[in-house]
Design an enzyme around this catalytic site. Structure first.
Site, mmCIF file in Angstrom:
data_model
loop_
_atom_site.group_PDB
_atom_site.id
_atom_site.type_symbol
_atom_site.label_atom_id
_atom_site.label_comp_id
_atom_site.label_asym_id
_atom_site.label_seq_id
_atom_site.Cartn_x
_atom_site.Cartn_y
_atom_site.Cartn_z
ATOM 1 N N ASP A 156 0.851 -1.194 0.000
ATOM 2 C CA ASP A 156 0.000 0.000 0.000
ATOM 3 C C ASP A 156 0.892 1.251 0.000
ATOM 4 O O ASP A 156 1.784 1.380 0.843
ATOM 5 C CB ASP A 156 -0.869 -0.042 1.274
ATOM 6 C CG ASP A 156 -2.000 0.956 1.251
ATOM 7 O OD1 ASP A 156 -2.441 1.348 0.157
ATOM 8 O OD2 ASP A 156 -2.467 1.343 2.354
ATOM 9 N N HIS A 157 0.655 2.160 -0.934
ATOM 10 C CA HIS A 157 1.381 3.433 -0.991
ATOM 11 C C HIS A 157 2.909 3.293 -1.022
ATOM 12 O O HIS A 157 3.605 3.932 -0.199
ATOM 13 C CB HIS A 157 0.983 4.354 0.175
ATOM 14 C CG HIS A 157 -0.433 4.796 0.103
ATOM 15 N ND1 HIS A 157 -0.878 5.754 -0.770
ATOM 16 C CD2 HIS A 157 -1.534 4.379 0.784
ATOM 17 C CE1 HIS A 157 -2.181 5.919 -0.623
ATOM 18 N NE2 HIS A 157 -2.606 5.082 0.309
ATOM 19 N N GLU B 197 -1.261 5.845 -8.764
ATOM 20 C CA GLU B 197 -2.209 6.871 -8.293
ATOM 21 C C GLU B 197 -2.024 8.158 -9.070
ATOM 22 O O GLU B 197 -0.907 8.621 -9.301
ATOM 23 C CB GLU B 197 -2.034 7.124 -6.786
ATOM 24 C CG GLU B 197 -2.991 8.198 -6.263
ATOM 25 C CD GLU B 197 -3.108 8.246 -4.739
ATOM 26 O OE1 GLU B 197 -2.969 7.192 -4.094
ATOM 27 O OE2 GLU B 197 -3.331 9.346 -4.209
ATOM 28 N N HIS C 232 -7.748 10.014 3.557
ATOM 29 C CA HIS C 232 -7.353 9.021 4.555
ATOM 30 C C HIS C 232 -7.719 9.480 5.972
ATOM 31 O O HIS C 232 -7.781 10.669 6.238
ATOM 32 C CB HIS C 232 -5.844 8.766 4.481
ATOM 33 C CG HIS C 232 -5.436 8.081 3.210
ATOM 34 N ND1 HIS C 232 -4.850 8.739 2.159
ATOM 35 C CD2 HIS C 232 -5.548 6.782 2.821
ATOM 36 C CE1 HIS C 232 -4.613 7.880 1.180
ATOM 37 N NE2 HIS C 232 -5.024 6.691 1.547
ATOM 38 N N HIS D 128 -9.195 4.875 -2.496
ATOM 39 C CA HIS D 128 -8.526 4.928 -1.184
ATOM 40 C C HIS D 128 -9.390 5.763 -0.235
ATOM 41 O O HIS D 128 -10.312 6.445 -0.657
ATOM 42 C CB HIS D 128 -7.150 5.592 -1.329
ATOM 43 C CG HIS D 128 -6.124 4.677 -1.889
ATOM 44 N ND1 HIS D 128 -5.040 4.244 -1.169
ATOM 45 C CD2 HIS D 128 -6.029 4.086 -3.105
ATOM 46 C CE1 HIS D 128 -4.307 3.438 -1.926
ATOM 47 N NE2 HIS D 128 -4.886 3.331 -3.113
ATOM 48 N N GLY D 129 -9.019 5.715 1.034
ATOM 49 C CA GLY D 129 -9.696 6.565 2.012
ATOM 50 C C GLY D 129 -11.184 6.277 2.083
ATOM 51 O O GLY D 129 -12.005 7.180 2.175
ATOM 52 N N ALA D 130 -11.539 4.980 2.065
ATOM 53 C CA ALA D 130 -12.946 4.603 1.912
ATOM 54 C C ALA D 130 -13.589 4.090 3.199
ATOM 55 O O ALA D 130 -14.617 3.426 3.148
ATOM 56 C CB ALA D 130 -13.074 3.567 0.800
ATOM 57 N N ASP E 18 2.978 4.896 -5.488
ATOM 58 C CA ASP E 18 2.207 6.120 -5.301
ATOM 59 C C ASP E 18 3.068 7.315 -5.670
ATOM 60 O O ASP E 18 3.804 7.859 -4.849
ATOM 61 C CB ASP E 18 1.742 6.211 -3.843
ATOM 62 C CG ASP E 18 0.901 7.457 -3.599
ATOM 63 O OD1 ASP E 18 0.764 8.278 -4.534
ATOM 64 O OD2 ASP E 18 0.390 7.612 -2.478
ATOM 65 N N ASN F 242 -10.327 0.532 -0.380
ATOM 66 C CA ASN F 242 -9.328 0.424 0.702
ATOM 67 C C ASN F 242 -9.916 0.812 2.052
ATOM 68 O O ASN F 242 -10.469 1.912 2.196
ATOM 69 C CB ASN F 242 -8.168 1.381 0.411
ATOM 70 C CG ASN F 242 -7.225 0.851 -0.630
ATOM 71 O OD1 ASN F 242 -7.540 -0.088 -1.358
ATOM 72 N ND2 ASN F 242 -6.052 1.441 -0.712
HETATM 73 P P1 13P Z 1 -9.091 4.824 5.368
HETATM 74 O O1 13P Z 1 -8.196 5.684 6.201
HETATM 75 O O2 13P Z 1 -10.316 5.554 4.937
HETATM 76 O O3 13P Z 1 -9.418 3.518 6.009
HETATM 77 O O4 13P Z 1 -8.288 4.485 4.005
HETATM 78 C C1 13P Z 1 -7.306 3.488 3.989
HETATM 79 C C2 13P Z 1 -6.493 3.517 2.738
HETATM 80 O O5 13P Z 1 -6.801 4.162 1.759
HETATM 81 C C3 13P Z 1 -5.295 2.682 2.721
HETATM 82 O O6 13P Z 1 -4.553 2.847 1.557
HETATM 83 O O1 G3H Z 2 -3.338 4.747 3.652
HETATM 84 C C1 G3H Z 2 -2.729 4.454 4.661
HETATM 85 C C2 G3H Z 2 -3.134 3.319 5.538
HETATM 86 O O2 G3H Z 2 -4.203 3.695 6.366
HETATM 87 C C3 G3H Z 2 -1.961 2.791 6.290
HETATM 88 O O3 G3H Z 2 -1.647 3.571 7.374
HETATM 89 O O4 G3H Z 2 0.762 4.122 6.980
HETATM 90 O O5 G3H Z 2 -0.252 4.295 9.272
HETATM 91 O O6 G3H Z 2 0.158 2.062 8.240
HETATM 92 P P1 G3H Z 2 -0.147 3.529 8.016
HETATM 93 ZN ZN ZN Z 3 -4.582 4.819 0.759
#
Ligand code: 13P
Ligand code: G3H
Ligand code: ZN
Length: 309
Positions: free
Chosen positions: A82-83, A134, A180, A211-213, A104, A254
């Site tokens: 992720d990212h 992204e 997020h 993302h950010g869902a 990303d 996500n």
């Molecule tokens: P949330 O913070 O909305 O759960 O999003 C998580 C996310 O996008 C992880 O990549």
């Molecule tokens: O998009 C980010 C995720 O919520 C992961 O969060 O980087 O704190 O592990 P983190």
């Molecule tokens: Zn994300």
């Protein structure tokens, strides 16, 4: 089944008008809670690991825990970075057995994002790994990167098509109003479906990622606060908006914050009701049960990916 890429899951999801849940994992209890839920409702899964999670739990521990979950459940599970911020972390995850990585490059300008993404795609595809990229900038906080609402920007549909063609990426995360964390909207929640619709009309069937869902379900915020938490005013993406996004071509949704809230509120409740408890299995077990219930709810009531194996 086993550890798979997201290719087949996304093809089916795009045709079926539902989305696959991509849940962030950091430890054994979270992995078990998510995979046990998916097993009960017969759902494919994406388990995603942020740079912070990889640093916290270590790459090998997470790989082996996920491998154990695959053996235990026999579900098709993709392991996704992720990212990923640069080529180096993507390479490490590809070499280390991940089946999917996100590069990303959204912090870079258009041309630099294309160049970086292309480099990761070339390396990944030679090794059978798929790549999420992204375009557009979400507001919010991930690891140490904080993007203010003013610096966020929606994805440009024309740029998205050019980006997909020139990078060869397998899926694209777009910015249509989500962010997020627990504070997503100041006023009325609003998603730019018009942008999503334009993109999907230009590249029909191409997997789009949201993302950010997290919905930041008020009941869980209230529970967290009731047991000593302090997260007033949190607001997420309403569930019907996510269902709509899935119907309109979003294949991967996500979710991290909702799992954190579920786990933390259960553990807080456990300590408040049992102040003498100090067996980690009791409070982490309560956290794991809460994750399981939350993930089942997401899969069945929001994403629609149950019974899709
Ligand atoms: P949330 O913070 O909305 O759960 O999003 C998580 C996310 O996008 C992880 O990549
Ligand atoms: O998009 C980010 C995720 O919520 C992961 O969060 O980087 O704190 O592990 P983190
Ligand atoms: Zn994300």
């Amino acid at each position: 089944m086993g550890i798979v890429t997201t290719k087949e899951m996304f093809e089916k999801a795009a045709k079926g008008g539902y989305a696959i849940g991509a849940f962030n994992v950091n430890n054994m209890e979270i992995i078990q809670g998510i995979t046990e839920a998916a097993k009960e409702v017969n759902s494919p899964l994406i388990l995603q690991v942020s740079a912070g999670a990889r640093k916290y739990a270590k790459h090998n521990y997470l790989m082996h825990l996920i491998q154990a979950a695959v053996e235990d459940t026999d579900l098709p599970i993709a392991i996704h970075l992720d990212h990923g911020a640069d080529f180096d972390i993507c390479k490490k995850c590809i070499d280390g057995g991940f089946t999917s990585v996100m590069i990303d490059g959204s912090q870079h300008n258009f041309e630099d994002n294309i160049e970086l993404t292309r480099k990761v795609v070339d390396y990944a595809h030679e090794r059978g790994v798929v790549v999420e990229a992204e375009l557009g900038k979400l507001a919010g906080v991930e690891d140490d990167v904080k993007v203010s609402a003013e610096d966020s920007s929606y994805t440009d549909p024309d740029q998205a098509v050019e980006f997909i063609q020139r990078t060869g990426c397998d899926s694209l995360a777009i910015a249509i109003g989500t962010s997020h964390g627990a504070y997503k909207f100041k006023g009325e929640p609003k998603l730019r479906y018009d942008i999503l619709e334009k993109i999907t009309s230009y590249v029909p069937g191409f997997p789009i990622v949201l993302h950010g869902a997290s919905t930041v379900i008020p009941e869980f915020v209230a529970k967290c606060n009731q047991y000593g938490g302090n997260i007033p005013g949190a607001q997420g993406v309403p569930e019907d908006m996510l269902r709509e996004a899935a119907r309109r071509g979003v294949c991967k949704i996500n979710i991290d914050t909702d799992l954190r809230l579920a786990m933390t509120s259960a553990i807080r409740e456990m300590f408040v009701n049992n102040p003498g408890e100090f067996d980690p299995r009791k409070y982490l077990g309560a956290g794991r049960d809460a994750i399981k219930e939350m993930v089942k709810h997401k899969i069945v009531d929001v994403l629609g990916c149950n019974d899709k194996i």
